[in-house]
Motif scaffolding. Structure first.
Motif, PDB file in Angstrom:
ATOM      1  N   GLU A   1      35.687  42.231  27.680  1.00 38.97           N
ATOM      2  CA  GLU A   1      35.765  41.980  29.129  1.00 38.97           C
ATOM      3  C   GLU A   1      34.424  41.493  29.643  1.00 38.97           C
ATOM      4  O   GLU A   1      33.368  41.860  29.120  1.00 38.97           O
ATOM      5  N   ILE A   2      34.503  40.671  30.675  1.00 41.75           N
ATOM      6  CA  ILE A   2      33.309  40.202  31.382  1.00 41.75           C
ATOM      7  C   ILE A   2      33.544  40.402  32.874  1.00 41.75           C
ATOM      8  O   ILE A   2      34.594  40.019  33.396  1.00 41.75           O
ATOM      9  N   HIS A   3      32.579  41.004  33.541  1.00 44.50           N
ATOM     10  CA  HIS A   3      32.638  41.170  34.993  1.00 44.50           C
ATOM     11  C   HIS A   3      31.423  40.497  35.610  1.00 44.50           C
ATOM     12  O   HIS A   3      30.287  40.697  35.158  1.00 44.50           O
ATOM     13  N   TRP A   4      31.646  39.704  36.650  1.00 41.47           N
ATOM     14  CA  TRP A   4      30.563  39.126  37.448  1.00 41.47           C
ATOM     15  C   TRP A   4      30.554  39.828  38.806  1.00 41.47           C
ATOM     16  O   TRP A   4      31.568  39.868  39.490  1.00 41.47           O
ATOM     17  N   ASN A   5      29.397  40.383  39.175  1.00 41.61           N
ATOM     18  CA  ASN A   5      29.246  41.068  40.459  1.00 41.61           C
ATOM     19  C   ASN A   5      28.096  40.441  41.234  1.00 41.61           C
ATOM     20  O   ASN A   5      27.193  39.829  40.660  1.00 41.61           O
ATOM     21  N   PHE A   6      28.131  40.628  42.566  1.00 41.72           N
ATOM     22  CA  PHE A   6      27.128  39.985  43.428  1.00 41.72           C
ATOM     23  C   PHE A   6      26.587  40.961  44.452  1.00 41.72           C
ATOM     24  O   PHE A   6      27.325  41.780  45.013  1.00 41.72           O
ATOM     25  N   GLY A   7      25.262  40.867  44.705  1.00 42.42           N
ATOM     26  CA  GLY A   7      24.635  41.551  45.827  1.00 42.42           C
ATOM     27  C   GLY A   7      24.316  43.011  45.607  1.00 42.42           C
ATOM     28  O   GLY A   7      24.624  43.606  44.569  1.00 42.42           O
ATOM     29  N   LEU A   8      23.682  43.593  46.627  1.00 43.50           N
ATOM     30  CA  LEU A   8      23.268  44.986  46.567  1.00 43.50           C
ATOM     31  C   LEU A   8      24.454  45.936  46.460  1.00 43.50           C
ATOM     32  O   LEU A   8      24.344  47.017  45.892  1.00 43.50           O
ATOM     33  N   THR A   9      25.598  45.533  47.005  1.00 48.77           N
ATOM     34  CA  THR A   9      26.790  46.383  46.942  1.00 48.77           C
ATOM     35  C   THR A   9      27.595  46.159  45.668  1.00 48.77           C
ATOM     36  O   THR A   9      28.644  46.772  45.477  1.00 48.77           O
TER      37      THR A   9
ATOM     38  N   LEU B   1      33.592  39.202  50.771  1.00 49.29           N
ATOM     39  CA  LEU B   1      32.374  38.924  51.536  1.00 49.29           C
ATOM     40  C   LEU B   1      32.596  37.818  52.565  1.00 49.29           C
ATOM     41  O   LEU B   1      31.854  36.824  52.628  1.00 49.29           O
ATOM     42  N   ASP B   2      33.654  37.977  53.352  1.00 46.76           N
ATOM     43  CA  ASP B   2      33.971  37.054  54.445  1.00 46.76           C
ATOM     44  C   ASP B   2      34.247  35.638  53.951  1.00 46.76           C
ATOM     45  O   ASP B   2      34.065  34.662  54.686  1.00 46.76           O
ATOM     46  N   GLY B   3      34.664  35.522  52.696  1.00 53.28           N
ATOM     47  CA  GLY B   3      35.064  34.224  52.172  1.00 53.28           C
ATOM     48  C   GLY B   3      33.935  33.260  51.898  1.00 53.28           C
ATOM     49  O   GLY B   3      34.153  32.045  51.813  1.00 53.28           O
ATOM     50  N   ARG B   4      32.729  33.745  51.716  1.00 55.71           N
ATOM     51  CA  ARG B   4      31.593  32.842  51.497  1.00 55.71           C
ATOM     52  C   ARG B   4      31.706  32.061  50.180  1.00 55.71           C
ATOM     53  O   ARG B   4      31.077  31.020  50.016  1.00 55.71           O
ATOM     54  N   PHE B   5      32.509  32.606  49.231  1.00 48.73           N
ATOM     55  CA  PHE B   5      32.686  31.920  47.947  1.00 48.73           C
ATOM     56  C   PHE B   5      34.010  31.138  47.875  1.00 48.73           C
ATOM     57  O   PHE B   5      34.392  30.682  46.798  1.00 48.73           O
ATOM     58  N   LYS B   6      34.693  30.987  48.989  1.00 48.22           N
ATOM     59  CA  LYS B   6      36.012  30.358  49.007  1.00 48.22           C
ATOM     60  C   LYS B   6      35.970  28.981  48.352  1.00 48.22           C
ATOM     61  O   LYS B   6      35.193  28.108  48.745  1.00 48.22           O
TER      62      LYS B   6
ATOM     63  N   THR C   1      32.975  30.591  27.298  1.00 52.34           N
ATOM     64  CA  THR C   1      31.679  31.273  27.204  1.00 52.34           C
ATOM     65  C   THR C   1      31.538  32.432  28.181  1.00 52.34           C
ATOM     66  O   THR C   1      30.649  33.268  28.013  1.00 52.34           O
ATOM     67  N   GLY C   2      32.383  32.468  29.217  1.00 50.06           N
ATOM     68  CA  GLY C   2      32.262  33.499  30.238  1.00 50.06           C
ATOM     69  C   GLY C   2      31.289  33.159  31.345  1.00 50.06           C
ATOM     70  O   GLY C   2      31.071  33.956  32.258  1.00 50.06           O
ATOM     71  N   SER C   3      30.679  31.959  31.288  1.00 50.32           N
ATOM     72  CA  SER C   3      29.705  31.560  32.306  1.00 50.32           C
ATOM     73  C   SER C   3      30.385  31.354  33.661  1.00 50.32           C
ATOM     74  O   SER C   3      31.567  31.005  33.733  1.00 50.32           O
ATOM     75  N   LEU C   4      29.605  31.572  34.729  1.00 49.02           N
ATOM     76  CA  LEU C   4      30.111  31.435  36.098  1.00 49.02           C
ATOM     77  C   LEU C   4      29.501  30.210  36.753  1.00 49.02           C
ATOM     78  O   LEU C   4      28.280  30.006  36.712  1.00 49.02           O
ATOM     79  N   ILE C   5      30.352  29.379  37.375  1.00 51.09           N
ATOM     80  CA  ILE C   5      29.903  28.162  38.051  1.00 51.09           C
ATOM     81  C   ILE C   5      30.137  28.314  39.554  1.00 51.09           C
ATOM     82  O   ILE C   5      31.233  28.682  39.983  1.00 51.09           O
ATOM     83  N   ILE C   6      29.106  28.035  40.344  1.00 55.04           N
ATOM     84  CA  ILE C   6      29.198  28.074  41.802  1.00 55.04           C
ATOM     85  C   ILE C   6      28.985  26.649  42.306  1.00 55.04           C
ATOM     86  O   ILE C   6      27.939  26.043  42.048  1.00 55.04           O
ATOM     87  N   THR C   7      29.965  26.098  43.005  1.00 55.43           N
ATOM     88  CA  THR C   7      29.882  24.720  43.492  1.00 55.43           C
ATOM     89  C   THR C   7      29.531  24.703  44.982  1.00 55.43           C
ATOM     90  O   THR C   7      29.745  25.684  45.700  1.00 55.43           O
TER      91      THR C   7
END
Length: 641
Positions: A381-389, A410-415, A424-430
């Protein structure tokens, strides 16, 4: 059904019980003499089952103390003695009496380093400064002559509490008798800090002793005698003794301080030792992981220090620096696996939770990939998490063959901005924006951290002239031009003036959406190149200065005014020439008619005078315009006329 418990010197007397239904044999109140080989045989069906029984001696010790494992020999004969740590089946000590060799072995990641002592006469083994990692089974084997063995189980007790928390030292009782007396003592001097006397019906805490370190912190349980210490500090670490009617039960209380630190990958970080100020210490040790192997230590008594960077597959090779004066440890070339470090000194402990993050930068609007560092998906398993929370934003389950992104959090900021590379499990942010800046956590069998910074695209700085009129230096005739370079709505940038490749001045700002301006004064006739540069860590914008376009010298203005003066003088000369011609005409006609000539002469003279006055007024006006105050120049004008 018969038991023969009188055989073998009666060692089994009153200790054997045979189950008539199952045939099982129970041995009660076992001793070391009962260790050995047992065999079960059946009569009707030829069958045998062999059991090897090991009887070990239970030894309990508190952390930091020493324990000696005795075989009850007064002298070693011509035998070999082997000590093994059975939990890991490792040879830790060996005596070869014939060869005269007495050896201890630094095995199992160095957990026994400098802690084992062999008695050359009896073969007994002493473990000093014992810790919980030494808990387990120890086996002694004597070879040569009659083969024999003996086993020990060592249990190391430690009570651990975080600083400023509460801890309870349990008495182990379910209730106290009416005649019972319980005393709690602390430290090397066995200072009495609490007591329950059931016979006298009294319960007392002595929290003012030892400089009042226990004041308002001790609570006694009147039913079972347990002691609770609240709001613990480093001064409460140490040895506690519970005395129940003369029986002593020791406790070693370790107080731990937890510190959170972060450092950039491939950087350096110093873990500060702040324990030596609390009390005198004789040994300072650094460990990697919770109760992991020792990686550095200082023996205060011997005034020696050592670094063991060869442990754990040499992952710390040439990366550890120990300060022999302060005990602080510096880790260089940090890696993502450098996570947990323990500093122990006597019964005090500081736990450093180190976050090693990879720094990643991207321009606003661009895409960025957070790489796992793998070429294929080899995690369950791979988990990606963001931020202090630590909000979950994406995950992959190899077992379920599924992947999911949670871009509505998070209010849809990653929508519509998150993509997962299933291979590979890598995460892409566009289409990144400033609100995507922050810490991203990759959870696999370990945790990796990525610190992403999204920078805004930079505007081109604007250079403008700040000169309203001509000026010159008070110390010389050299004239200067004042300029200013400015930008608006920028953040996390530096604005700089350069003369060629040399930095002249700069100003930096970390705020968002702010305006910046930076002044510069140059000489009008300067031939050097100047430029104003706006930059952040990943991009820059440059504006070059054109001095001739922005700066106009005073000499240029004087030259312009001189040309105007020449034109005016040319016009005046033409007017005077015309007046002269008119005078000559009138003079010729005066001969024909005396009266007419007299009349014309008077008119011409008046006209000449009026022309003279007109020229004077024009010159005075011109003088005021040019501010020419020189009397000689004015005199030349009148003579010319």
């Amino acid at each position: 059904m018969t038991v023969f418990d009188d055989v073998l010197d009666g060692r089994f007397r009153d200790r054997l019980k045979l189950n008539n239904q199952t045939g099982s044999l129970t041995i009660t109140n076992t001793t070391m003499k009962h260790a050995g080989r047992y065999e079960l045989r059946t009569i009707n069906r030829p069958m045998s089952v062999v059991y090897i029984l090991t009887v070990y001696k239970e030894i309990s010790v508190t952390e930091g103390d020493s324990v000696t494992l005795n075989f009850n020999l007064t002298e070693i004969s011509e035998n070999d003695i082997l000590w093994e740590y059975e939990t890991e089946t490792a040879l830790i000590a060996h005596i070869n009496r014939t060869a005269g060799r007495f050896s201890t072995y630094d095995v199992l990641d160095g957990r026994f380093r400098d802690r084992l002592k062999l008695d050359n006469q009896t073969g007994s083994l002493t473990i000093t400064n014992i810790t919980t990692e030494h808990t387990g089974h120890y086996k002694l084997e004597i070879t040569g002559g009659k083969l024999s063995s003996k086993a020990f189980r060592v249990s190391v007790y430690e009570v651990l509490v975080a600083e400023e928390r509460s801890v309870t030292l349990n008495s182990g009782l379910t209730e106290m008798t009416n005649e019972g007396v319980i005393q709690w003592r602390f430290g090397s001097e066995n200072t009495l800090i609490a007591e329950i006397n059931k016979q006298a019906n009294s319960m007392t805490v002595f929290d003012d002793v030892l400089d009042g370190r226990f004041r308002d912190r001790l609570k006694l349980d009147n039913q079972i005698g347990s002691l609770t210490i609240t709001n613990t500090t480093m001064k409460h670490a140490g040895r506690y003794e519970l005395q129940i009617n003369g029986v002593i039960k020791p406790f070693n209380l370790t107080v731990a301080r937890v510190k959170f630190m972060s450092v950039k990958k491939d950087g350096s970080v110093t873990l500060i030792n702040d324990l030596t100020e609390m009390m005198d210490v004789d040994l300072i040790q650094w460990r990697f992981g919770f109760k992991g192997p020792v990686i550095a230590e200082i023996n205060v008594l011997d005034k020696t220090s050592s670094v063991y960077d060869d442990v754990l597959d040499e992952r710390f090779r040439d990366r550890l620096k120990l300060d022999g004066q302060t005990g602080s440890l510096t880790i260089t070339n940090t890696r993502t696996k450098d996570s947990i470090f323990e500093l122990t000194s006597n019964l005090m402990k500081t736990i450093f939770l180190l976050t090693v993050y990879k720094e990643i930068s991207v321009l606003e609007g661009d895409s960025v990939t957070l790489n796992t560092g793998r070429t294929e998906m080899d995690y369950k398993e791979i988990h990606w998490n963001f931020g202090l929370t630590n909000v979950l934003i994406a995950q992959i389950s190899a077992e379920k063959d599924t992947s999911e992104v949670y871009d509505a959090v998070l209010d849809g900021r990653f929508k519509h901005r998150l993509k997962l590379d299933y291979q590979t499990g890598s995460l892409i942010i566009t289409n990144t924006r400033n609100e995507h800046s922050g810490v991203y956590y990759l959870h696999t069998d370990t945790v990796k951290c990525y610190n992403l910074t999204v920078y805004a695209r930079l505007p081109v700085p604007v250079i403008s002239s700040n000169s309203s009129n001509c000026s010159s230096s008070s110390s010389s005739s050299q004239q200067n031009c004042s300029l200013v370079c400015s930008v608006v709505n920028v953040g996390h940038v530096t604005l700089s003036w350069y003369k060629g490749n040399s930095l002249l001045s700069s100003i930096s700002v970390s705020d968002l959406s702010i305006s910046l301006s930076l002044p510069l004064e140059v000489e009008y006739q300067e031939k050097n190149s100047y430029s104003c540069v706006l930059n952040n860590p990943i991009s820059s914008q440059t504006q070059h200065l054109d001095i001739t376009q922005l700066c106009h010298t005073c000499s240029d203005s004087v030259h312009c005014c001189g040309s105007t003066e020449a034109v005016i003088r040319l016009v005046l000369s033409a007017l005077v020439g015309v007046a002269t011609v008119v005078l000559l005409v009138y003079d010729i006609r005066s001969r024909r008619a005396e009266q007419d000539r007299a009349h014309i002469h008077s008119s011409a003279l008046a006209l000449s005078l009026r022309g003279f006055v007109m020229v004077e007024q024009i010159l005075l006006t011109f003088d005021r315009f040019e501010d020419l105050r020189n009397p000689m120049e004015r005199c030349r004008h009148y003579m010319w006329l």
